[in-house]
Design a protein around this motif. Structure first.
Motif, PDB file in Angstrom:
ATOM      1  N   ALA A 168       0.867  -1.181   0.000  1.00  0.00           N
ATOM      2  CA  ALA A 168       0.000   0.000   0.000  1.00  0.00           C
ATOM      3  C   ALA A 168       0.897   1.223   0.000  1.00  0.00           C
ATOM      4  O   ALA A 168       2.103   1.134   0.235  1.00  0.00           O
ATOM      5  N   GLY A 169       0.310   2.381  -0.259  1.00  0.00           N
ATOM      6  CA  GLY A 169       1.098   3.601  -0.310  1.00  0.00           C
ATOM      7  C   GLY A 169       0.233   4.812  -0.064  1.00  0.00           C
ATOM      8  O   GLY A 169      -0.879   4.717   0.474  1.00  0.00           O
ATOM      9  N   SER A 170       0.705   5.959  -0.494  1.00  0.00           N
ATOM     10  CA  SER A 170      -0.023   7.209  -0.299  1.00  0.00           C
ATOM     11  C   SER A 170      -0.929   7.536  -1.472  1.00  0.00           C
ATOM     12  O   SER A 170      -1.654   8.523  -1.441  1.00  0.00           O
ATOM     13  N   ASP A 171      -0.916   6.693  -2.505  1.00  0.00           N
ATOM     14  CA  ASP A 171      -1.688   6.977  -3.714  1.00  0.00           C
ATOM     15  C   ASP A 171      -2.011   5.639  -4.396  1.00  0.00           C
ATOM     16  O   ASP A 171      -1.331   4.628  -4.188  1.00  0.00           O
ATOM     17  N   SER A 188      -8.990  -5.393  -5.676  1.00  0.00           N
ATOM     18  CA  SER A 188      -8.233  -4.593  -6.646  1.00  0.00           C
ATOM     19  C   SER A 188      -7.159  -3.774  -5.941  1.00  0.00           C
ATOM     20  O   SER A 188      -7.390  -3.201  -4.873  1.00  0.00           O
ATOM     21  N   LEU A 189      -5.974  -3.729  -6.567  1.00  0.00           N
ATOM     22  CA  LEU A 189      -4.841  -2.984  -6.026  1.00  0.00           C
ATOM     23  C   LEU A 189      -4.233  -2.097  -7.104  1.00  0.00           C
ATOM     24  O   LEU A 189      -3.977  -2.565  -8.222  1.00  0.00           O
ATOM     25  N   GLY A 190      -3.990  -0.832  -6.790  1.00  0.00           N
ATOM     26  CA  GLY A 190      -3.296   0.057  -7.704  1.00  0.00           C
ATOM     27  C   GLY A 190      -1.785  -0.084  -7.556  1.00  0.00           C
ATOM     28  O   GLY A 190      -1.281  -0.866  -6.742  1.00  0.00           O
ATOM     29  N   GLU A 191      -1.057   0.711  -8.354  1.00  0.00           N
ATOM     30  CA  GLU A 191       0.409   0.612  -8.353  1.00  0.00           C
ATOM     31  C   GLU A 191       1.057   1.684  -7.484  1.00  0.00           C
ATOM     32  O   GLU A 191       2.226   2.011  -7.641  1.00  0.00           O
ATOM     33  N   GLN A 192       0.253   2.218  -6.535  1.00  0.00           N
ATOM     34  CA  GLN A 192       0.743   3.140  -5.510  1.00  0.00           C
ATOM     35  C   GLN A 192       1.258   4.472  -6.047  1.00  0.00           C
ATOM     36  O   GLN A 192       2.061   5.149  -5.395  1.00  0.00           O
TER      37      GLN A 192
END
Length: 488
Positions: A168-171, A188-192
């Motif tokens: 996980a990250g800030s975006d 679903s996961l984004g690329e941070q």
């Protein structure tokens, strides 16, 4: 209470419903546009306010609206008739610091409140993996947890961790959670948000696949930019695709920030995904499918996008990031690749919002310093499916996607085989950021959760952070009336 909208906003809503702004081109001719349902066929009201960044909104089997509050760290049940709110749980462990962190997706067990012992609710959220070091942001992670619902107390508790240590990250944390007709969890996961803004020296890992050693060590660091598929206990399903010779939780990859997931009546999985400045995508998700990011945005058409890999520049830390839209302004040390130069197979989107020519002017002065709000994308935040036998004429078999940048719902009419999009319509414009949508049991009523803060389009087409209904649930109800043909 009813909406208290100015005449200019009402006019903007009417114009938006009766006219579809096509903002670009694609490699194929534009699909025909649907005849819009006129504004007078819907009533609108505010059901409730005061929510802290509502994120997931779903109708529960108890006929109540359930909502996750990203910043509030809680799950709240809302009476859809009165707006009365009841807190089901607050999860103190949830990390809330950046705009994409907090309590995110939620899914109901298929047997919830069915008289079985599976009164389970599944949630996804970010947390601090090193809570004792005094720095919340040095190692943010995500996890999926199973909660048990007490029907007598009307509360959730007994957390069971299914998977943790997810990147996980800030975006770009994605965060949508669904249970499929196969009774498996999809996450679903984004690329941070790598390779841009303050993370421009971080590599995009949406194409990276895990090694066997990583999977055996439960090291999920390769899960960025993926859609995961897992058993209800968090384990890897035996029939998950083998990618790069390794079977893991990964169902599909090459995603940027997929924030919406929904299953159609035939079991097909649809996703909506944020593009960089153009080419937000509506995708049909295939097992093992590669969706192209960061090498492709939308179609492989070499239009208005190149992959500038800032993270690969040897002097990246000394460079000043110049944005996503001007190839001529990219420093010479940054490797640049056109879409056509990447020759691997990928799954094309069903639809983009929007594809534009290389000559497109991205610096629209209408939005001033917040120029990105005027760029040809809508920031789709969720997707739902309208049933084939629903009462609204012409809507059967449509996808409904909420959007952040212009406070509207986009309706995508699926083709007969549900593998394509025939036409598009735009609905329910207000000066808000629409986060999620739930369709009422009558299939005539639509409940929309709005962000507490952020930028969106104003009534003049510019950018504003003055939201009309922050942290609210809005209700739009189809009241009948004949369908009019719209002049496009």
């Amino acid at each position: 209470m009813r909406f208290t909208l100015s005449s200019s906003i009402l006019l903007a809503i009417l114009l938006a419903i009766l006219a579809w702004p096509v903002a670009g081109c694609g490699p194929t001719p534009s699909a025909p546009q649907a005849a819009a349902i006129p504004l007078e066929s819907f009533s609108g009201r505010v059901l409730t306010t005061g929510l802290e960044a509502p994120w997931e909104l779903s109708f529960g089997p108890d006929d109540m609206l359930w909502v996750t509050e990203r910043e509030g760290r809680r799950i709240t049940r809302i009476d859809p008739a009165t707006g009365e709110m009841t807190e089901a749980i607050t999860i103190d462990e949830v990390l809330v610091d950046q705009q994409h962190q907090g309590l995110l997706g939620m899914a109901f067990d298929p047997l919830l409140l069915q008289g079985d012992d599976r009164n389970y609710v599944y949630v996804a959220y970010t947390y601090d993996a090193t809570p004792d070091d005094g720095d919340e942001q040095d190692d943010p992670r995500a996890k999926v947890v199973r909660l048990t619902y007490s029907e007598s107390a009307e509360t959730l508790g007994e957390p069971v961790e299914l998977i943790s240590g997810v990147p996980a990250g800030s975006d770009h944390n994605g965060g949508r959670l669904k249970i499929g007709p196969d009774e498996l969890l999809y996450y679903s996961l984004g690329e941070q948000g790598a390779n841009q803004f303050n993370r421009y020296c971080a590599p995009i890992e949406a194409q990276r696949l895990p090694t066997l050693a990583e999977v055996e060590a439960e090291d999920w660091s390769a899960y960025k930019g993926k859609i995961l598929r897992m058993e209800l206990d968090g384990s890897i399903p035996a029939d998950n695709p083998e990618l790069g010779g390794v079977q893991s939780h990964i169902f599909s990859y090459g995603h940027r920030n997929p924030q919406g997931l929904v299953f159609g009546p035939d079991g097909a999985l649809y996703a909506v995904e944020h593009g960089p400045n153009t080419d937000d995508e509506v995708n049909l998700i295939e097992a093992g499918g590669n969706y192209g990011w960061p090498h492709i945005a939308g179609y492989r058409d070499d239009q208005a996008y190149v992959y500038a890999n800032w993270s690969a520049a040897p002097d990246c830390e000394q460079l000043t990031w110049t944005g996503l839209t001007d190839p001529a302004g990219i420093p010479k040390s940054v490797p640049v690749q056109t879409e056509s130069a990447w020759e691997q197979d990928f799954v094309e989107p069903l639809k983009t919002l929007f594809t534009v020519h290389n000559s497109y002017d991205f610096e629209d002065e209408t939005c001033g310093a917040s120029y990105f709000i005027c760029r040809p994308s809508v920031a789709p935040s969720s997707v739902d499916v309208y049933p084939h036998d629903g009462p609204i004429p012409g809507w059967g078999g449509s996808l409904l996607a909420t959007t952040l940048k212009n406070g509207a719902v986009y309706r995508f009419k699926l083709s007969g085989d549900a593998r394509g999009i025939r036409d598009v319509d735009k609905l329910f414009d207000t000066v808000n950021r629409y986060r999620d949508l739930a369709i009422g049991p009558d299939d005539r009523t639509f409940y929309i959760a709005t962000d507490t803060s952020g930028l969106t389009r104003d009534t003049e087409g510019g950018a504003t952070d003055q939201l009309a209904n922050p942290g609210s649930i809005l209700v739009f109800t189809f009241t009948g009336g004949r369908v009019k043909s719209a002049s496009r």
